[in-house]
Design a protein around this motif. Structure first.
Motif, PDB file in Angstrom:
ATOM      1  N   LEU A   1       0.786  -1.241   0.000  1.00 39.75           N
ATOM      2  CA  LEU A   1       0.000   0.000   0.000  1.00 39.75           C
ATOM      3  C   LEU A   1       0.813   1.284   0.000  1.00 39.75           C
ATOM      4  CD1 LEU A   1      -2.972  -0.980   2.344  1.00 39.75           C
ATOM      5  CD2 LEU A   1      -2.748  -1.233  -0.118  1.00 39.75           C
TER       6      LEU A   1
ATOM      7  N   LEU B   1     -10.329   2.769   1.015  1.00 40.31           N
ATOM      8  CA  LEU B   1      -9.763   1.431   0.814  1.00 40.31           C
ATOM      9  C   LEU B   1     -10.904   0.426   0.927  1.00 40.31           C
ATOM     10  CD1 LEU B   1      -7.141  -0.308   0.532  1.00 40.31           C
ATOM     11  CD2 LEU B   1      -7.195  -0.518   3.029  1.00 40.31           C
TER      12      LEU B   1
ATOM     13  N   ILE C   1     -12.261   3.115   5.347  1.00 44.60           N
ATOM     14  CA  ILE C   1     -11.991   1.687   5.145  1.00 44.60           C
ATOM     15  C   ILE C   1     -13.338   0.971   5.111  1.00 44.60           C
ATOM     16  CG2 ILE C   1     -10.896  -0.377   6.098  1.00 44.60           C
ATOM     17  CD1 ILE C   1      -8.756   1.426   7.322  1.00 44.60           C
TER      18      ILE C   1
END
Ligand code: DGL
Length: 274
Positions: free
Chosen positions: A170, A186, A210
């Motif tokens: 990442l 993400l 996320i």
């Protein structure tokens, strides 16, 4: 009202993240979970192999009289959902790709979405397509992160080894990226990755959304059950049963990484898929 079980299928034990989300949202529903542990990982396999395996798994669950099939496995959802729907046209079916993608489209501030998934899920391209259906101007980058699956199954969800692997995958899109290029969302496109969420949150910071597909998939399942009159009558908690195609002992050993309740080897029935 329909008391039959919800069938949940995954390549292994990671799909228990989706089982948990279903349990949290729909506690009175009975759940029948099938993990094809003998043939895991699916994430490195071809579309043909994944589709053949997924069809066998669906047949095994249909034979046990499920009312809806939840394809918890991202790789099967990405590679085989169309074929599954064609093979079982009357069976309601929910995969994880659409709900997760819709949630990411919603959560992303600037539409700069990074999808992390298995090699085979990335090859299918289903996530970028679904994200763009949810948010047309989104810029989507996919990264295959096969080592994350092994890390999670080893229980290495924090500490220097896990940190190094996060950096390996990442850095270019988050940690070392300039402001313009950096992802703002993400999307965890693999059953195992929610176990890494706390570490990812710490390393990527609070500004990155996320998103995992488990809870949005549970919501999608609820919608289908309600709209078709298939929900179980509320009351006592539903029964949870487990099927696996290999070692019940390993299934029981790895399960606590994904669910907070105890699963013993005796709870897991071993079956053969064909
Ligand atoms: N369940 C798989 C997925 O969500 C990860 C493990 C595997 O590769 O079989 O893609």
């Amino acid at each position: 009202m329909d008391p039959r079980a919800i069938g949940v299928f995954d390549s292994g034990v990671g799909g228990l993240t989706v089982l948990k989300a279903l349990r949290d949202r729909l506690p009175w529903e009975s759940l029948l979970y099938l993990g094809d542990t003998a043939r895991l990982p699916y994430g490195t396999k071809s579309a043909e192999a994944v589709s053949a395996y997924a069809l066998q798994a669906a047949r095994a669950l249909v034979a046990r009289d499920i009312k809806i099939l939840v394809v918890a496995d991202n790789t099967s959802s990405a590679q085989a959902l169309g074929r599954l729907r064609a093979a079982f046209p009357d069976l309601p079916m929910v995969g994880v790709v659409e709900p997760g993608s819709a949630a990411a489209g919603h959560a992303s501030a600037r539409g700069r979405i990074i999808v992390i998934a298995s090699e085979s899920t990335v090859a299918a391209g289903a996530y970028p397509n679904a994200v763009r259906r949810a948010r047309a101007e989104a810029r989507v980058t996919q990264i295959a992160c096969p080592l994350f699956v092994a890390l999670v199954e080893e229980g290495l969800v924090d500490g220097p080894i896990a940190e190094q692997v996060v950096r390996h995958y990442l850095a270019a899109n988050f940690l070392d990226a300039g402001e313009e290029e950096r992802g703002d969302c993400l999307l965890l496109g693999c059953t195992h990755f929610p176990a890494l969420s706390p570490l990812l949150r710490r390393m990527l910071g609070e500004r990155v959304a996320i998103v995992d597909s488990a809870s949005t998939t549970a919501r999608a399942v609820e919608d289908v059950l309600e709209s078709r009159g298939l929900a179980a009558p509320p009351g006592a908690p539903g029964v949870i049963r487990y099927l696996a195609t290999d070692s019940p002992e390993r299934f029981a050993r790895v399960a606590p990484i994904f669910v907070p309740w105890t699963v013993t080897a005796r709870d897991v029935e071993m079956i053969t898929l064909e």
